[in-house]
Enzyme design. Structure first.
Site, mmCIF file in Angstrom:
data_model
loop_
_atom_site.group_PDB
_atom_site.id
_atom_site.type_symbol
_atom_site.label_atom_id
_atom_site.label_comp_id
_atom_site.label_asym_id
_atom_site.label_seq_id
_atom_site.Cartn_x
_atom_site.Cartn_y
_atom_site.Cartn_z
ATOM 1 N N ASP A 25 53.897 61.569 30.071
ATOM 2 C CA ASP A 25 55.060 60.965 29.409
ATOM 3 C C ASP A 25 56.237 60.948 30.380
ATOM 4 O OD1 ASP A 25 57.127 60.207 27.764
ATOM 5 O OD2 ASP A 25 57.233 62.134 26.712
ATOM 6 N N ASP A 29 59.700 61.075 25.245
ATOM 7 C CA ASP A 29 59.586 60.789 23.802
ATOM 8 C C ASP A 29 58.296 61.360 23.205
ATOM 9 O OD1 ASP A 29 57.669 59.098 24.804
ATOM 10 O OD2 ASP A 29 58.468 57.276 23.885
ATOM 11 N N ASP A 33 52.861 57.125 28.762
ATOM 12 C CA ASP A 33 53.239 55.730 28.955
ATOM 13 C C ASP A 33 52.785 55.223 30.325
ATOM 14 O OD1 ASP A 33 55.269 56.879 30.701
ATOM 15 O OD2 ASP A 33 56.331 57.378 28.832
ATOM 16 N N ASP A 102 40.868 47.536 28.335
ATOM 17 C CA ASP A 102 40.089 47.547 27.110
ATOM 18 C C ASP A 102 40.251 46.180 26.457
ATOM 19 O OD1 ASP A 102 38.664 48.730 24.824
ATOM 20 O OD2 ASP A 102 39.459 50.636 25.589
ATOM 21 N N ASP A 203 35.211 46.582 23.705
ATOM 22 C CA ASP A 203 35.009 47.424 22.533
ATOM 23 C C ASP A 203 33.971 46.827 21.590
ATOM 24 O OD1 ASP A 203 36.199 49.780 21.122
ATOM 25 O OD2 ASP A 203 36.629 48.275 19.588
ATOM 26 N N GLU A 261 30.739 48.053 25.357
ATOM 27 C CA GLU A 261 30.467 49.226 24.521
ATOM 28 C C GLU A 261 29.513 48.761 23.435
ATOM 29 O OE1 GLU A 261 32.584 52.569 21.674
ATOM 30 O OE2 GLU A 261 32.880 50.432 21.394
ATOM 31 N N HIS A 333 37.221 59.077 24.864
ATOM 32 C CA HIS A 333 38.246 59.356 23.849
ATOM 33 C C HIS A 333 37.686 59.465 22.432
ATOM 34 C CE1 HIS A 333 37.369 55.167 23.674
ATOM 35 N NE2 HIS A 333 38.047 55.053 22.548
ATOM 36 N N ASP A 334 36.393 59.197 22.246
ATOM 37 C CA ASP A 334 35.779 59.287 20.915
ATOM 38 C C ASP A 334 34.904 60.526 20.768
ATOM 39 O OD1 ASP A 334 36.819 56.804 20.101
ATOM 40 O OD2 ASP A 334 35.036 55.699 20.783
HETATM 41 O O1 ISL Z 1 34.177 57.033 17.410
HETATM 42 C C1 ISL Z 1 33.044 56.961 17.066
HETATM 43 C C2 ISL Z 1 32.391 58.126 16.602
HETATM 44 O O2 ISL Z 1 33.351 59.066 16.417
HETATM 45 C C3 ISL Z 1 32.254 55.757 17.127
HETATM 46 O O3 ISL Z 1 31.484 55.558 16.006
HETATM 47 C C4 ISL Z 1 33.209 54.596 17.362
HETATM 48 O O4 ISL Z 1 33.847 54.268 16.180
HETATM 49 C C5 ISL Z 1 32.433 53.451 17.880
HETATM 50 O O5 ISL Z 1 31.811 53.901 19.026
HETATM 51 C C6 ISL Z 1 33.354 52.320 18.255
HETATM 52 O O6 ISL Z 1 34.360 52.806 19.086
HETATM 53 C C7 ISL Z 1 35.318 51.925 19.567
HETATM 54 O O7 ISL Z 1 35.833 51.068 18.579
HETATM 55 C C8 ISL Z 1 36.577 51.689 17.517
HETATM 56 C C9 ISL Z 1 37.627 52.664 18.041
HETATM 57 O O8 ISL Z 1 38.111 53.431 16.974
HETATM 58 C C10 ISL Z 1 37.075 53.573 19.106
HETATM 59 O O9 ISL Z 1 38.095 54.386 19.624
HETATM 60 C C11 ISL Z 1 36.470 52.701 20.167
HETATM 61 O O10 ISL Z 1 36.024 53.419 21.271
HETATM 62 C C12 ISL Z 1 37.216 50.572 16.734
HETATM 63 O O11 ISL Z 1 37.909 49.719 17.600
HETATM 64 CA CA CA Z 2 56.944 58.106 26.805
#
Ligand code: ISL
Ligand code: CA
Length: 567
Positions: A25, A29, A33, A102, A203, A261, A333-334
């Protein structure tokens, strides 16, 4: 090396995934960023990666943290301006790194101008940009469950119809059958390419085509009575037409990296996307490994993972994509943090050793490594105190539904293990307050273990996970064997060891990983010069310490000799 295998920069580089909200950051805030990322470019370059993938930075109301895009051609205000974006892009290019954006075009935000128009009336010119249907006897048009909510349909009183949303209600699915949608998406992508970006991570790109007629899903319904029906929305045949059309419209003639993905795809289906004949995409993310500890009802039903299954998944994907290319990853991140999931936190020494071992096991396979921010430190899952610490809508919705059934405690335990916020807490830069991520109040709590696990400490410790990752990536980048060599699983029946060879042009690399907390005896002596090891101390040829990883290299003459010696 098979003459058919083409070399490419995107095969040789490693990719660093940045979750901008949680990286750095720059203005206090509490939200990471673009300017913050730019300030850290030297750190990123020091890892030895050749590209950065940014999670969505587009204008968004953040129902799903940027995966609900309101304007594909504007930067999210909290993240900065288009000038900040250009500065980051130039800064990356100046250091010889590329930028992958993305691309979220299975759905948009319900606040996108297209949807705002679409919902106004049945004859609006944007009506068919989304998937609208009449209800069935006053209920949903079909029985589909969504990823994030019970039903995949939302009723809209204005026109007395329902719209499809495979994800949240604020993420209406775009109608890819409509050529106007496709044309808009391709034009938008081309404008980003013209701005200088080097590719896209797309995605849920295998969900863009839905089965004709949107048939009901078969299978067991959720407690709320809906059926999760990937058979009708994943990998439907028209997706291949769309991707080939996209290639012609956007990728042909550009030197770019196109990554899909593709949840639910088998390795064979994955090959159909990356098959060099059509080359719809360069590579795709496999989910099999990430689902290894999920039960029948999905990710929240947590079952122990098993090494045997891990080996077959990896062998399956490595083999099926011999003529294609793999993505290598164990975190994003998932997903929860790999060291918490597959490694050990029994002691600080084992955390460090197992985090390094996981890096070796995964990133020396054949494919392009994708590292997620913090993986290079061995960052761990987070001791969230209660549901009020959580910001991720997937976890929040799951918890709400489970609590209504009286299952709040079990849901909470599952969230601690698998919740996405485990990966989304701020990057740990130092032992100082808020891990030096922000001078303000961070949008999501900081892991208290930043007092030990942080970049500054890792820089000063020659045995840190960070220095090891740098060595690991350099080793891979400098070795044709590790880049392009064939994969072969060895020690297949071993209950503790994951091991494989990579072979090319008379050279063999042997990768040995003890994935258990007990010493492991190899079934045979593995000779060769040790070029990387995740620990110090005496080394016994046929024994691996708990979570030990070793990389040996020999020329094939030695390797053949060993083989013939054992008969
Ligand atoms: O996050 C998941 C399991 O916890 C997956 O089922 C995920 O929702 C799936 O892989 C799709 O992910 C992607 O599209 C989603 C978004 O929430 C995720 O962050 C992204 O990586 C919807 O856009
Ligand atoms: Ca910031």
């Amino acid at each position: 090396m098979d003459a058919a295998i083409e070399k490419a920069w995107w095969k040789e580089c490693a990719v660093y995934q940045i979750y901008p909200r949680s990286f750095f950051d720059s203005n206090g805030d509490g939200v990471g960023d673009l300017a913050g990322i730019t300030q850290k470019l030297d750190y990123i370059a020091s890892l030895g990666v050749g590209a950065v993938w940014l999670n969505p930075v587009y204008d968004s109301p953040n129902d799903d943290m940027g995966y609900d895009i309101r304007n594909y051609e504007a930067i999210m205000q909290e993240f900065g301006t288009m000038a900040d974006f250009d500065a980051l892009l130039n800064g990356l290019h100046a250091r010889g790194m590329r930028l992958i954006m993305d691309l979220v075009v299975n759905h948009s935000s319900d606040e996108h101008a297209w949807f705002v128009e679409s919902r106004k009336s049945k004859d609006n010119r944007y009506r068919d940009f989304y998937i609208w249907r009449d209800g069935k006897d006053g209920a949903e048009p079909n029985n589909w469950a969504s990823f994030f909510t019970p039903s995949a349909w939302k009723y809209d009183a204005k026109t007395d119809q329902w719209y499809l949303h495979l994800f949240s209600e604020k993420q209406p699915d775009l109608n890819w059958r409509n050529p106007a949608v496709r044309a808009e998406v391709y034009a938008m992508m081309n404008r980003w390419f013209d701005r200088g970006v080097d590719g896209f991570r797309m995605d849920v790109i295998n969900l863009i085509a839905k089965a004709e007629g949107l048939p009901d899903g078969a299978g067991s319904p959720s407690p709320e009575g809906y059926v999760f029906a990937p058979a009708h929305f994943a990998d439907q045949p028209p997706v291949h037409d769309y991707l080939r059309e996209m290639r012609r419209a956007c990728f042909d003639g550009r030197d770019c990296m196109c990554v899909g993905e593709t949840p639910f795809s088998s390795s064979a289906t994955a090959f159909s996307y990356v098959d060099p004949v059509h080359r719809e995409l360069d590579m795709v993310f496999s989910f099999d490994l990430m689902d290894i500890d999920s039960g029948k009802s999905g990710k929240w039903e947590i079952v122990p993972w098993n090494l045997d299954r891990m080996k077959s998944i990896i062998e399956d994907w490595q083999t099926a994509l011999t003529d294609g290319w793999n993505i290598l990853f164990c975190s994003n991140h998932d997903q929860p943090r790999p060291v918490s999931r597959f490694g050990s936190l029994k002691s600080e020494a084992l955390r460090v050793r197992s985090a390094k071992m996981l890096g070796v096991a995964m990133h020396l396979l054949r494919g392009t490594p994708f590292l997620y921010q913090g993986e290079e430190l061995g960052m761990t899952n987070v001791p969230f105190r209660d549901i009020f610490d959580i910001r991720d809508l997937e976890s929040l919705n799951f918890y709400r539904l489970a609590a209504a059934r009286g299952e709040a405690e079990a849901a909470w335990q599952a969230i601690l293990h698998k919740g996405r916020d485990n990966a989304r807490v701020p990057m740990q830069w130092s032992a100082e307050q808020n891990a030096s991520f922000t001078t303000g109040t961070p949008w999501l709590m900081v892991n208290p273990n930043h007092d030990v696990i942080n970049v500054e400490a890792a820089e000063h410790d020659p045995d840190s996970v960070l220095h090891f990752y740098r060595k690991l990536l350099r080793l891979r980048a400098d070795s044709r064997t590790l880049l392009y060599g064939d994969f072969r699983l060895i020690e297949r029946e071993h209950a503790q060891v994951f091991a494989y060879t990579r072979m090319l042009e008379g050279k063999t690399c042997i990768i040995l990983c003890n994935m258990s907390e007990k010493t492991a005896r190899l079934t045979e002596q593995r000779g060769g010069e040790c070029i990387l090891r995740n620990m110090n101390g005496a080394m016994q040829a046929n024994l691996l310490e708990p979570f030990e990883a070793r990389v040996l290299v020999s020329d094939d003459a030695d390797f053949d000799k060993q083989r013939s010696e054992r008969g």
